[in-house]
Design a protein around this motif. Structure first.
Motif, mmCIF file in Angstrom:
data_model
loop_
_atom_site.group_PDB
_atom_site.id
_atom_site.type_symbol
_atom_site.label_atom_id
_atom_site.label_comp_id
_atom_site.label_asym_id
_atom_site.label_seq_id
_atom_site.Cartn_x
_atom_site.Cartn_y
_atom_site.Cartn_z
ATOM 1 N N LYS A 12 4.871 -2.813 5.040
ATOM 2 C CA LYS A 12 5.001 -3.930 4.109
ATOM 3 C C LYS A 12 4.125 -3.727 2.868
ATOM 4 C CE LYS A 12 6.202 -7.188 7.807
ATOM 5 N NZ LYS A 12 5.905 -8.509 8.425
ATOM 6 N N TYR A 53 15.957 -10.672 6.953
ATOM 7 C CA TYR A 53 15.306 -11.781 7.649
ATOM 8 C C TYR A 53 16.259 -12.969 7.828
ATOM 9 C CZ TYR A 53 10.574 -9.725 7.538
ATOM 10 O OH TYR A 53 9.454 -8.949 7.756
ATOM 11 N N HIS A 56 15.372 -15.950 9.893
ATOM 12 C CA HIS A 56 14.250 -16.792 9.477
ATOM 13 C C HIS A 56 14.564 -17.670 8.266
ATOM 14 C CE1 HIS A 56 11.734 -14.944 12.392
ATOM 15 N NE2 HIS A 56 11.704 -13.765 11.810
ATOM 16 N N PHE A 61 8.242 -20.948 6.481
ATOM 17 C CA PHE A 61 7.510 -19.880 5.806
ATOM 18 C C PHE A 61 8.413 -18.891 5.064
ATOM 19 C CE2 PHE A 61 8.001 -18.500 10.281
ATOM 20 C CZ PHE A 61 8.649 -17.282 10.114
ATOM 21 N N LEU A 65 7.402 -15.797 2.624
ATOM 22 C CA LEU A 65 7.649 -14.463 3.182
ATOM 23 C C LEU A 65 8.388 -13.586 2.161
ATOM 24 C CD1 LEU A 65 7.567 -12.519 5.634
ATOM 25 C CD2 LEU A 65 9.692 -13.595 6.429
ATOM 26 N N ARG A 89 7.096 -1.387 18.562
ATOM 27 C CA ARG A 89 6.635 -2.786 18.680
ATOM 28 C C ARG A 89 5.266 -2.844 19.366
ATOM 29 N NH1 ARG A 89 9.181 -7.132 16.222
ATOM 30 N NH2 ARG A 89 8.673 -8.435 18.004
ATOM 31 N N THR A 95 2.823 -10.470 16.469
ATOM 32 C CA THR A 95 3.069 -10.918 15.094
ATOM 33 C C THR A 95 1.791 -11.436 14.441
ATOM 34 O OG1 THR A 95 5.313 -11.538 15.737
ATOM 35 C CG2 THR A 95 4.459 -12.474 13.678
ATOM 36 N N ARG A 106 -1.650 -3.953 13.910
ATOM 37 C CA ARG A 106 -2.002 -5.290 13.415
ATOM 38 C C ARG A 106 -3.374 -5.721 13.935
ATOM 39 N NH1 ARG A 106 4.012 -7.776 14.616
ATOM 40 N NH2 ARG A 106 4.947 -7.376 12.564
ATOM 41 N N VAL A 113 -1.156 -13.916 9.614
ATOM 42 C CA VAL A 113 0.163 -13.831 10.266
ATOM 43 C C VAL A 113 1.255 -13.327 9.330
ATOM 44 C CG1 VAL A 113 0.805 -16.250 9.842
ATOM 45 C CG2 VAL A 113 1.741 -15.048 11.834
ATOM 46 N N GLN A 114 1.114 -13.583 8.035
ATOM 47 C CA GLN A 114 2.158 -13.108 7.110
ATOM 48 C C GLN A 114 1.900 -11.661 6.690
ATOM 49 O OE1 GLN A 114 4.126 -15.453 3.762
ATOM 50 N NE2 GLN A 114 2.503 -14.354 2.713
ATOM 51 N N ASN A 116 0.922 -8.826 7.782
ATOM 52 C CA ASN A 116 0.634 -8.135 9.040
ATOM 53 C C ASN A 116 1.122 -6.688 9.039
ATOM 54 O OD1 ASN A 116 3.330 -8.577 9.224
ATOM 55 N ND2 ASN A 116 3.263 -9.875 11.049
ATOM 56 N N HIS A 119 6.742 -4.058 9.887
ATOM 57 C CA HIS A 119 7.894 -4.610 10.594
ATOM 58 C C HIS A 119 8.449 -3.515 11.491
ATOM 59 C CE1 HIS A 119 11.841 -6.312 11.461
ATOM 60 N NE2 HIS A 119 12.291 -5.091 11.242
HETATM 61 P P1 IDP Z 1 7.732 -9.816 13.867
HETATM 62 O O1 IDP Z 1 7.547 -9.208 12.483
HETATM 63 O O2 IDP Z 1 6.514 -9.584 14.728
HETATM 64 O O3 IDP Z 1 9.018 -9.383 14.547
HETATM 65 P P2 IDP Z 1 8.921 -12.430 13.268
HETATM 66 O O4 IDP Z 1 8.735 -13.666 14.092
HETATM 67 O O5 IDP Z 1 10.276 -11.793 13.253
HETATM 68 O O6 IDP Z 1 7.773 -11.391 13.690
HETATM 69 O O7 IDP Z 1 8.513 -12.832 11.779
HETATM 70 C C1 IDP Z 1 8.841 -12.011 10.695
HETATM 71 C C2 IDP Z 1 7.671 -11.972 9.732
HETATM 72 O O8 IDP Z 1 7.501 -13.273 9.146
HETATM 73 C C3 IDP Z 1 6.315 -11.688 10.376
HETATM 74 O O9 IDP Z 1 6.081 -10.311 10.604
HETATM 75 C C4 IDP Z 1 5.352 -12.284 9.375
HETATM 76 O O10 IDP Z 1 5.175 -11.417 8.241
HETATM 77 C C5 IDP Z 1 6.115 -13.525 8.932
HETATM 78 N N1 IDP Z 1 5.754 -14.716 9.721
HETATM 79 C C6 IDP Z 1 6.068 -14.977 11.008
HETATM 80 N N2 IDP Z 1 5.586 -16.157 11.413
HETATM 81 C C7 IDP Z 1 4.934 -16.682 10.336
HETATM 82 C C8 IDP Z 1 4.206 -17.886 10.113
HETATM 83 O O11 IDP Z 1 4.064 -18.743 10.994
HETATM 84 N N3 IDP Z 1 3.677 -18.048 8.862
HETATM 85 C C9 IDP Z 1 3.813 -17.133 7.857
HETATM 86 N N4 IDP Z 1 4.493 -15.982 8.039
HETATM 87 C C10 IDP Z 1 5.033 -15.742 9.256
#
Ligand code: IDP
Length: 139
Positions: A12, A53, A56, A61, A65, A89, A95, A106, A113-114, A116, A119
């Motif tokens: 990312k 995405y 999502h 968020f 994102l 993974r 996450t 991570r 959390v964002q 991170n 992917h």
């Molecule tokens: P993953 O990347 O571990 O598969 P996902 O739930 O698919 O996780 O979420 C996609 C991406 O969205 C995350 O990697 C992260 O960058 C962002 N994200 C997930 N949950 C949150 C949140 O609660 N707040 C802000 N960003 C989030």
């Protein structure tokens, strides 16, 4: 039991901006019998992120994102090898980096959390769908 797979990894914008590309790629590359088979530096646009995405789109968020994911270049990587979908993974960690174990990408380098860093496709079907988005010539 042999289980050759391929997966889609994104380093990312925070990984590129923080100079962690070599570190992250080397963790993947050093895993025996895994191979990097495609790699491209690109800044992701809103349309690409909407596809990637899609699950999502309704999340609170999502807007942030997209802003984050389009804020600078990312690196898209295709990795092939034994059980590579679950394996990357596991290397990435949970996450939320504060819940990701030490020794994971991570867990070792992120705290938000964002932002991170990485992917990785979460299942074989997602991997094939995402490879079509980022490397359509390899679908
Ligand atoms: P993953 O990347 O571990 O598969 P996902 O739930 O698919 O996780 O979420 C996609 C991406 O969205 C995350 O990697 C992260 O960058 C962002 N994200 C997930 N949950 C949150 C949140 O609660 N707040 C802000 N960003 C989030």
């Amino acid at each position: 039991m042999s289980s050759p797979q391929r997966t889609l990894v994104l380093l990312k914008p925070d990984a590129v901006a923080r100079g962690l590309v070599g570190e992250i790629l080397s963790r993947i590359e050093r895993k025996a019998h895994w191979r990097i088979t495609a790699l491209e530096l690109r800044t992701l646009d809103a349309a690409t992120l909407e596809q990637h995405y899609a699950e999502h789109l309704d999340k609170p968020f999502y807007g942030e994102l997209v802003d984050f994911m389009s804020s600078g270049p990312s690196i898209a990587v295709m990795v092939e090898g034994e059980s590579v979908v679950e394996g990357v993974r596991l290397l990435a960690g949970r996450t939320n980096p504060l819940q990701a174990g030490p020794g994971t990408i991570r867990g070792d380098y992120a705290s938000h959390v964002q932002e991170n860093l990485i992917h990785a496709s979460d299942c074989v079907d997602a991997a094939e769908r995402e490879i079509k988005i980022f490397f359509p010539g390899r679908a």
